[in-house]
Design a protein around this motif. Sequence first.
Motif, PDB file in Angstrom:
ATOM      1  N   GLN A 153      21.394  20.374  32.170  1.00  0.00           N
ATOM      2  CA  GLN A 153      21.753  21.783  32.341  1.00  0.00           C
ATOM      3  C   GLN A 153      22.983  22.152  31.530  1.00  0.00           C
ATOM      4  O   GLN A 153      23.182  23.315  31.196  1.00  0.00           O
ATOM      5  N   THR A 164      20.142  29.863  29.254  1.00  0.00           N
ATOM      6  CA  THR A 164      20.554  30.485  30.511  1.00  0.00           C
ATOM      7  C   THR A 164      21.310  31.781  30.249  1.00  0.00           C
ATOM      8  O   THR A 164      21.065  32.796  30.906  1.00  0.00           O
ATOM      9  N   ALA A 165      22.227  31.750  29.288  1.00  0.00           N
ATOM     10  CA  ALA A 165      22.986  32.960  28.965  1.00  0.00           C
ATOM     11  C   ALA A 165      22.063  34.053  28.433  1.00  0.00           C
ATOM     12  O   ALA A 165      22.213  35.230  28.774  1.00  0.00           O
ATOM     13  N   ASN A 222      18.845  34.450  29.116  1.00  0.00           N
ATOM     14  CA  ASN A 222      18.044  34.970  30.229  1.00  0.00           C
ATOM     15  C   ASN A 222      18.849  35.923  31.102  1.00  0.00           C
ATOM     16  O   ASN A 222      18.356  36.973  31.522  1.00  0.00           O
ATOM     17  N   LYS A 223      20.120  35.564  31.350  1.00  0.00           N
ATOM     18  CA  LYS A 223      20.959  36.441  32.171  1.00  0.00           C
ATOM     19  C   LYS A 223      21.262  37.743  31.440  1.00  0.00           C
ATOM     20  O   LYS A 223      21.335  38.806  32.061  1.00  0.00           O
ATOM     21  N   ALA A 224      21.426  37.679  30.121  1.00  0.00           N
ATOM     22  CA  ALA A 224      21.667  38.899  29.345  1.00  0.00           C
ATOM     23  C   ALA A 224      20.434  39.801  29.372  1.00  0.00           C
ATOM     24  O   ALA A 224      20.561  41.027  29.500  1.00  0.00           O
ATOM     25  N   GLU A 229      18.178  39.907  31.772  1.00  0.00           N
ATOM     26  CA  GLU A 229      18.099  40.467  33.122  1.00  0.00           C
ATOM     27  C   GLU A 229      19.098  41.605  33.298  1.00  0.00           C
ATOM     28  O   GLU A 229      18.772  42.645  33.873  1.00  0.00           O
ATOM     29  N   ALA A 230      20.324  41.417  32.792  1.00  0.00           N
ATOM     30  CA  ALA A 230      21.342  42.467  32.907  1.00  0.00           C
ATOM     31  C   ALA A 230      20.921  43.705  32.114  1.00  0.00           C
ATOM     32  O   ALA A 230      21.105  44.836  32.576  1.00  0.00           O
ATOM     33  N   ARG A 285      18.271  45.532  34.113  1.00  0.00           N
ATOM     34  CA  ARG A 285      18.858  46.277  35.228  1.00  0.00           C
ATOM     35  C   ARG A 285      19.565  47.533  34.728  1.00  0.00           C
ATOM     36  O   ARG A 285      19.453  48.614  35.325  1.00  0.00           O
TER      37      ARG A 285
END
Length: 114
Positions: A28, A37-38, A40-42, A44-45, A48
């Motif tokens: 990880q 991971t970064a 994917n989070k970007a 998702e943000a 939203r």
Amino acid sequence: MFRRTFWFTTGVAAGVWATTKVNRKLKQLTPESLARTAGNKAIEAGQRLKDRAVDFALDVRDNMAVREAELGDALGINENPELPAPRRYAAIENRSNPKYVDRTTYSYNRNEDH
């Protein structure tokens, strides 16, 4: 004898479990995994934020229509249906207008005159 076998098996199982957990955590923390991971989070943000912007735009449009109706009632525009139609402007110039220049007869080749 059974005690030793039990504790030996327990120790081996704990070692395998701990090794597996450490290896997963190390995977990880690799640069590729952190970048994924970064990313994917970007995403998702961003999704939203887009959803909130769409909701905001819909709210603005609804409130604008309500306010427009209120202003129309206050000014008496909605009561008098005999108002003149709004002016419309042609997107293409009228060919019967004397300002119109027929450009189909002119050549755009710069080298033709030389």
